[in-house]
Structures are given as structure tokens and as C-alpha cells.
Write an enzyme that holds these catalytic residues in place. Structure first.
Site, mmCIF file in Angstrom:
data_model
loop_
_atom_site.group_PDB
_atom_site.id
_atom_site.type_symbol
_atom_site.label_atom_id
_atom_site.label_comp_id
_atom_site.label_asym_id
_atom_site.label_seq_id
_atom_site.Cartn_x
_atom_site.Cartn_y
_atom_site.Cartn_z
ATOM 1 N N ARG A 49 0.854 -1.192 0.000
ATOM 2 C CA ARG A 49 0.000 0.000 0.000
ATOM 3 C C ARG A 49 0.885 1.235 0.000
ATOM 4 O O ARG A 49 2.103 1.139 0.113
ATOM 5 C CB ARG A 49 -0.979 -0.020 1.195
ATOM 6 N N GLN A 200 -2.520 2.818 9.845
ATOM 7 C CA GLN A 200 -1.213 2.863 9.160
ATOM 8 C C GLN A 200 -0.211 3.718 9.942
ATOM 9 O O GLN A 200 0.992 3.465 9.875
ATOM 10 C CB GLN A 200 -1.378 3.430 7.737
ATOM 11 N N ASP A 241 -1.955 10.651 -2.570
ATOM 12 C CA ASP A 241 -2.351 9.571 -3.483
ATOM 13 C C ASP A 241 -2.656 10.077 -4.886
ATOM 14 O O ASP A 241 -2.566 9.334 -5.864
ATOM 15 C CB ASP A 241 -3.555 8.819 -2.915
HETATM 16 O O1 MRU Z 1 -4.721 3.215 2.071
HETATM 17 P P1 MRU Z 1 -3.238 3.424 1.991
HETATM 18 O O2 MRU Z 1 -2.520 2.901 3.200
HETATM 19 O O3 MRU Z 1 -2.655 2.922 0.693
HETATM 20 O O4 MRU Z 1 -3.074 5.013 2.003
HETATM 21 C C1 MRU Z 1 -1.783 5.538 1.882
HETATM 22 C C2 MRU Z 1 -1.718 7.006 1.989
HETATM 23 O O5 MRU Z 1 -2.713 7.682 2.092
HETATM 24 C C3 MRU Z 1 -0.350 7.629 1.874
HETATM 25 O O6 MRU Z 1 -0.261 8.783 2.639
HETATM 26 C C4 MRU Z 1 -0.090 7.982 0.410
HETATM 27 O O7 MRU Z 1 -0.309 6.873 -0.417
HETATM 28 C C5 MRU Z 1 1.279 8.494 0.198
HETATM 29 S S1 MRU Z 1 2.491 7.221 0.272
HETATM 30 C C6 MRU Z 1 4.010 7.887 -0.038
#
Ligand code: MRU
Length: 350
Positions: A49, A200, A241
Site C-alpha cells: 500500500r 497505518q 495519493d
Molecule cells: O490506504 P493506503 O494505506 O494505501 O493510504 C496511503 C496514503 O494515504 C499515503 O499517505 C499515500 O499513499 C502516500 S504514500 C508515499
């Protein structure tokens, strides 16, 4: 990173290996994704992720999905399989644009070699997937270099979700800024939001910062306002993202609230992301697709029921922070200060 997040071991017949992030921090387990279905599943379930890491896994997933096309087969067979595999992987998660960027890049590489034969294209796809990983690692280092001067020496920095080595090839985006400042000898405290519902921040950010010897304190998400009011935070830095052409930024749910709190308390709010996270097809953030995830993640997270059975749950995985709250976007090219459509365009034109 103490362990690589996503790697390709060997050549075309090699192995795609990832850390299963759903098991952290309790267990560090490296798993092999030996089918395109396994790659799709790993992305969907968040074993791998974070926007850049999703893109790398998807590029490598393309190789896993097409490499059984015999090298002597007609090219048309390979191109049909490539389209099928890319379309399938594109359904794994909707918000991180790096996924679609990586799939488009793999298709473009194959298209550029049309006419050179199936065997050559297969090998080129394998090299391209490795390049996606290696280039991301280099971009993370550059983001760290550009962002480190912004870190307040002797101050506090708040971050949300995980934008570290676990979310990228290596080193991270938002956390790269902190790693780089730490390497330069700056002293600072990090406050990590736990990041409900999948934690996370607690499970991944706190784990990797501790592994790297950085002073980190865990907060519940609803404590950020109090911590800012107490004057403990002089900078916020988060990942992204998908960033629209005007700087509006999608990131983990809760980021928008943190940005508003930061504005209220006079704390600069920074976003750190590579160029692969920008979506210039979207003039602003209103068109960014927001992933909706299962209500069980909220009402029955990690196997324990915490809300009445049958209750209604709303679980958007991301939100969009308007550019007006962003002090700067740190990319591998430098910093876009107070982003506007013109400044974002100029940054990438330069
Ligand atoms: O749902 P996730 O854990 O994939 O979300 C990740 C995030 O929101 C991060 O902050 C984003 O992907 C930036 S990673 C360098």
C-alpha cells in the site's frame, strides 16, 4: 528501510516479493506474489500500500501476468494479454494515480517495441518494472533533500497515515523529509496520528521511525488539535495519493481535517510526493475518485467487534485537501510554494 518493501528478484522468471504490511508491526513476513491474482489481492487488501508502492507492485504485476506468453508466440498474443492484465490490475484500487501511471507506462514501453518480437518485449517489460522501482527510490531521496530544510530544528512535526519507506520503493516521501533532516543532524519530535480505521500511522509509521532511531510519539487522530494548541507542532508533512493540476491533494482520510487544524494554529502544512502522483487530467480535486471500503474495517477492525452488529457504517478511505491549505508541495524537483495551477505547471515545465 530495515527490509525492502517491494522487490523483483532475478530476471523474467524471477519473483515479486513484498512485505505483508497487514501483519506489521507484530510480524515481518516477506511473501511472494506468483500470480496476477495474488498481486491484485495484495493491493486490494493493503498487503502492499501507499501510492508509489502500489504503482511499483502493479508494474511488476504486469510482468507476472504476461510472462507465460511463449517467447515465440505472435506479438498480438502478448499485446492482448497485456491489455487484459493491465485492465484487471486497474480495478484493484481507485484513488492512487500511481497505479494507473505505472500500468500506462508498461503499456507504452511494450507499444514502443512493437515489431521487435515477443521475447524482446517480455524482457523489456521486466526491465521497465525494475526501473519504476529504482526511479521511485531515487525520487524519494530527492524529495528528502528538498524537504529537509523545511523541518524545524528543535521543533515538532506531525504526520498522518504512512508515507514512508513502506509506502514507496525506499525512504518514503513525507518521511523522506524527516529521514533526510535527521541525517543532517536536526533534532525534532514526530507526532504520528494513528490513522483510523486501518492504523497505518500506529502500525507502520511509528514502526519504521522507531527502527530508524527517530523520536516519535503516537497520537489518536482526535488529539491533533490539542497537540497543536499546546504548541508542540511547527510543521505538518503528509504524502499524497493523487494531486490535481491546481494542487488539490487526495490523501488518507483525515488529512483534510489536519490541514484545517494546521491553518487555524498557524502551522505550515506540506505535502511530499513524486511527479508520478500528479494527475494533470484533473483541473482540481473534485474529480478524484474516493475509494469506499468495507464497513467492517470500522466496526470490526482487526477481528474485534467495536460497534453494534448490523449498524450502518460510512468508510471513505481518502479525502481531498484543497490547495489553499497547502504551504508547499515537495517533489523530486523542489518545492511548489503555495500551489496554484500556474505554479504547478511551471514547476514541471522548468
Ligand atoms: O490506504 P493506503 O494505506 O494505501 O493510504 C496511503 C496514503 O494515504 C499515503 O499517505 C499515500 O499513499 C502516500 S504514500 C508515499
Amino acid at each position: 528501510m530495515p527490509v525492502p518493501t517491494v522487490t523483483w528478484e532475478g530476471g523474467l522468471d524471477g519473483r515479486l516479493r513484498i512485505i505483508d504490511q497487514t501483519l506489521l508491526p507484530g510480524e515481518v513476513r516477506i511473501v511472494t506474489c506468483d500470480s496476477v491474482e495474488a498481486v491484485w489481492d495484495a493491493i486490494t487488501r493493503l498487503k502492499v500500500r501507499g501510492a508509489p508502492a502500489i504503482g511499483i507492485a502493479a508494474a511488476m504485476g504486469v510482468v507476472v501476468g504476461v510472462r507465460d506468453v511463449p517467447p515465440q508466440a505472435p506479438e498480438a498474443e502478448l499485446f492482448a494479454k497485456l491489455a487484459e492484465v493491465a485492465d484487471y490490475l486497474a480495478t484493484s484500487r481507485p484513488t492512487a494515480v500511481n497505479l494507473f501511471w505505472a500500468l500506462d507506462r508498461m503499456k507504452a514501453r511494450a507499444a514502443a517495441l512493437r515489431g521487435q518480437g515477443t521475447a524482446r518485449i517480455l524482457n523489456a517489460l521486466c526491465r521497465e518494472a525494475k526501473a519504476v522501482r529504482d526511479e521511485d527510490a531515487a525520487m524519494c531521496r530527492a524529495i528528502g533533500r528538498h524537504g529537509a530544510p523545511l523541518v524545524p530544528d528543535g521543533g515538532g512535526v506531525l504526520t498522518h497515515c504512512n508515507a514512508g519507506g513502506l509506502a514507496t520503493a525506499d525512504y518514503g516521501t513525507a518521511l523522506a523529509v524527516l529521514y533526510s533532516a535527521h541525517e543532517q543532524g536536526k533534532r525534532f519530535k514526530v507526532y504520528a496520528d494513528e490513522t483510523r480505521p486501518l492504523l497505518q500511522g500506529a502500525r507502520l509509521t511509528v514502526w519504521e521511525l522507531m527502527q530508524n532511531g527517530i523520536d516519535v510519539t503516537l497520537l489518536c487522530d482526535n488529539m491533533a488539535a490539542q497537540v497543536m494548541k499546546e504548541g508542540r507542532v511547527q510543521m505538518v508533512v503528509v504524502g499524497a495519493d493523487r494531486i490535481a493540476a491546481n494542487g488539490d491533494t487526495a490523501n488518507k482520510i483525515g488529512t483534510y481535517g489536519v490541514a484545517i487544524l494546521a491553518r487555524e494554529h498557524g502551522v505550515p502544512f506540506y505535502v511530499a510526493a513524486p511527479s508520478s502522483t500528479f494527475d494533470f487530467s484533473l483541473p482540481d480535486g473534485s474529480g478524484i475518485p474516493i475509494e469506499q471500503r468495507s464497513g467492517d474495517e470500522v466496526a470490526e477492525g482487526f477481528g474485534r467487534r467495536t460497534a453494534p452488529v448490523g449498524c450502518k457504517v460510512y468508510n471513505p478511505a481518502f479525502d481531498v485537501t484543497p490547495a489553499k491549505y497547502i504551504a508547499g508541495i515537495i517533489t523530486e524537483r523542489g518545492v511548489i510554494t503555495t500551489p496554484t495551477p500556474d505554479r504547478v505547471a511551471e514547476h514541471f515545465r522548468a
